[in-house]
Design an enzyme around this catalytic site. Sequence first.
Site, PDB file in Angstrom:
ATOM      1  N   LYS A 285     -14.664   5.339  21.383  1.00 46.63           N
ATOM      2  CA  LYS A 285     -14.408   3.893  21.329  1.00 46.63           C
ATOM      3  C   LYS A 285     -13.002   3.679  20.759  1.00 46.63           C
ATOM      4  O   LYS A 285     -12.777   3.798  19.561  1.00 46.63           O
ATOM      5  CB  LYS A 285     -15.430   3.192  20.436  1.00 46.63           C
ATOM      6  CG  LYS A 285     -15.191   1.691  20.331  1.00 46.63           C
ATOM      7  CD  LYS A 285     -15.264   1.220  18.887  1.00 46.63           C
ATOM      8  CE  LYS A 285     -14.814  -0.199  18.668  1.00 46.63           C
ATOM      9  NZ  LYS A 285     -13.390  -0.469  18.931  1.00 46.63           N
TER      10      LYS A 285
ATOM     11  N   GLU B 287     -11.611   8.646   7.759  1.00 48.49           N
ATOM     12  CA  GLU B 287     -10.202   8.619   7.342  1.00 48.49           C
ATOM     13  C   GLU B 287      -9.844   7.153   7.149  1.00 48.49           C
ATOM     14  O   GLU B 287      -9.866   6.387   8.113  1.00 48.49           O
ATOM     15  CB  GLU B 287      -9.312   9.209   8.441  1.00 48.49           C
ATOM     16  CG  GLU B 287      -9.376  10.700   8.567  1.00 48.49           C
ATOM     17  CD  GLU B 287      -8.979  11.422   7.313  1.00 48.49           C
ATOM     18  OE1 GLU B 287      -8.291  10.837   6.455  1.00 48.49           O
ATOM     19  OE2 GLU B 287      -9.392  12.584   7.176  1.00 48.49           O
TER      20      GLU B 287
ATOM     21  N   CYS C 243      -1.350   4.818   7.930  1.00 43.73           N
ATOM     22  CA  CYS C 243      -2.153   5.074   6.710  1.00 43.73           C
ATOM     23  C   CYS C 243      -1.294   5.823   5.706  1.00 43.73           C
ATOM     24  O   CYS C 243      -1.540   5.764   4.506  1.00 43.73           O
ATOM     25  CB  CYS C 243      -3.353   5.943   7.001  1.00 43.73           C
ATOM     26  SG  CYS C 243      -4.206   5.528   8.462  1.00 43.73           S
TER      27      CYS C 243
ATOM     28  N   GLU D 125      -3.736  -2.312   0.255  1.00 43.79           N
ATOM     29  CA  GLU D 125      -3.057  -1.828   1.456  1.00 43.79           C
ATOM     30  C   GLU D 125      -2.597  -3.027   2.296  1.00 43.79           C
ATOM     31  O   GLU D 125      -3.395  -3.907   2.601  1.00 43.79           O
ATOM     32  CB  GLU D 125      -3.995  -0.940   2.275  1.00 43.79           C
ATOM     33  CG  GLU D 125      -3.283  -0.316   3.457  1.00 43.79           C
ATOM     34  CD  GLU D 125      -4.155   0.670   4.233  1.00 43.79           C
ATOM     35  OE1 GLU D 125      -5.323   0.335   4.516  1.00 43.79           O
ATOM     36  OE2 GLU D 125      -3.658   1.766   4.555  1.00 43.79           O
TER      37      GLU D 125
HETATM   38  C1  UN1 Z   1      -2.054   7.500  10.304  1.00 42.85           C
HETATM   39  O1  UN1 Z   1      -1.236   6.735   9.831  1.00 42.85           O
HETATM   40  O2  UN1 Z   1      -3.244   7.173  10.429  1.00 42.85           O
HETATM   41  O3  UN1 Z   1       1.769  11.773   9.153  1.00 42.85           O
HETATM   42  C2  UN1 Z   1      -1.723   8.829  10.834  1.00 42.85           C
HETATM   43  C3  UN1 Z   1       1.989  10.812   9.871  1.00 42.85           C
HETATM   44  C4  UN1 Z   1       1.487  10.831  11.302  1.00 42.85           C
HETATM   45  C5  UN1 Z   1       0.042  10.486  11.346  1.00 42.85           C
HETATM   46  C6  UN1 Z   1      -0.307   9.226  10.622  1.00 42.85           C
HETATM   47  N1  UN1 Z   1       1.715  12.130  11.878  1.00 42.85           N
HETATM   48  O4  UN1 Z   1       2.542   9.822   9.465  1.00 42.85           O
END
Ligand code: UN1
Length: 498
Positions: A177, A252, A286, A387
């Site tokens: 999804k 995550e 993230c 965040e």
């Molecule tokens: C994310 O922001 O969910 O390390 C992943 C990084 C990328 C992956 C980020 N290769 O910023």
Amino acid sequence: MAEAKTYKNFIDGEWVESSSHRTFENRNPADRGEVIGIFQDSVEADVEAAVEAARKAYRRWRLVPAPKRAEYLFRLGEILLKRKEEYAREMTREMGKPLKEARGDVQEAIDVCYHIAGEGRRLHGTTTPSELPNKACFTTRAPIGACGLITPWNFPMAIPSWKLIPALVCGNTVVLKPATDAPLSAYHLVKVCQEIGMPRGVVNFVTGGGAGVGAPLARHPGVSLISFTGSSETGREVNVACAETYKRCALEMGGKNALIVMDDARLELAIDGALWGAFATTGQRCTATSRIIVHKKVYKEFVDRLVERAAALKVGDGLDESVDVGPLVNEAQLKRVMEYVQIGRDEGADPVLGGVRLTKSEYGRGFFFPPTVFTGVTPTMRLAREEIFGPVVSILQADGLENALEIANDTVYGLSSAIYTQDVNRAFAAMRDLDAGITYINSSTIGAETHLPFGGVKRTGNGHREGAAHTAIEIFSEWKTIYVDFSGKLQKAQIDNN
Ligand code: UN1
């Protein structure tokens, strides 16, 4: 302009409409007038059909030798490589990240394919002696079943690949999804799986919202595992749904990543890293640098130079190769960023750069917000704790290493972290004491490589690490312990050997 194409769900090897007969539009965040595609707004019945297909296909797929399964994944990587430019452009159009970053996103998927293709000939278990004579003991990896993969829009091909590809090599089947804001990149991944002749039902694709697709998938008793990337709030709900149906669940989630600049840092290098970490992908990672913690001795110089450099970043449509910062992904995200800027002002922080939506003619059609820097931020402010997921960075002051580490760790999240220092003692102390899944020394908080474990501590994760690393194989396989007694008699462990 040509009429936008309608994309369907992929269930049991067929492209099918949702039983809801409803669709949603995927629009370009740099130009809201442009519809990238029309996607199925799916419902529980579609999830039911996809899970049934995945469960049926699992009976055969798990018996395909792992090296053969891996060959499909190698071919997937080969095709992605050929179409990298095309898929990158479409990614930029659907979610806004600058082209060079979109190419990197497709490259992550290619890297995962090539790495995992080799894994098909490893998937190692262990052997160990038995405590009894004429008895053998070893472990093998077993697949888990039909897996539900729920993915975000910020890495719309990379993150689906981190889940899909390890899941498949282990012998699982999947229902994917993708995020409603970026389903096209995930569609491309699935379309190539079909093109390379992957057996029907092994990969299923159902588009739609969290309530219509995500929640039924997480609740479904026939799904054995959910792998989710998204917000900590939604991740918590997914976790609860998985607990109720006894599923394995890999999460995550959010981050509030800190980058520390010590007084002995190479300032230009630290500024390069801070800008890249805070404003790449418009801060929608993230792993984005959200807090910069600067030693008081270099605070003023660092802030002045950072602001000057940040002001020179070019904001615009990511299809323009000279653009550094693209639009935010949608209106809700823009509102959220504007709200946090207001919160920061109300809390008494100082917006020394940016802070106001860009609306001039060239920006009028998209969700553009400029790089924004707040100084005078203290650790208790919401600006420093929550965040934001946008191009807003907070600068805090520290009076030494211990204080900087304390501020960095004063968060409910723990994904990425960074420190700039020339002092090896400080670097090693930070490696040990930064409470995060990832720590960079003299580099930014972003830029993880796919063959290393990716994930975080505290409210960022629940103990798993994904990507193409060996830890991803741990998520998508069960250990099976095997004892073979060839003594021809009953031997009792713990009893007959004493
Ligand atoms: C994310 O922001 O969910 O390390 C992943 C990084 C990328 C992956 C980020 N290769 O910023």
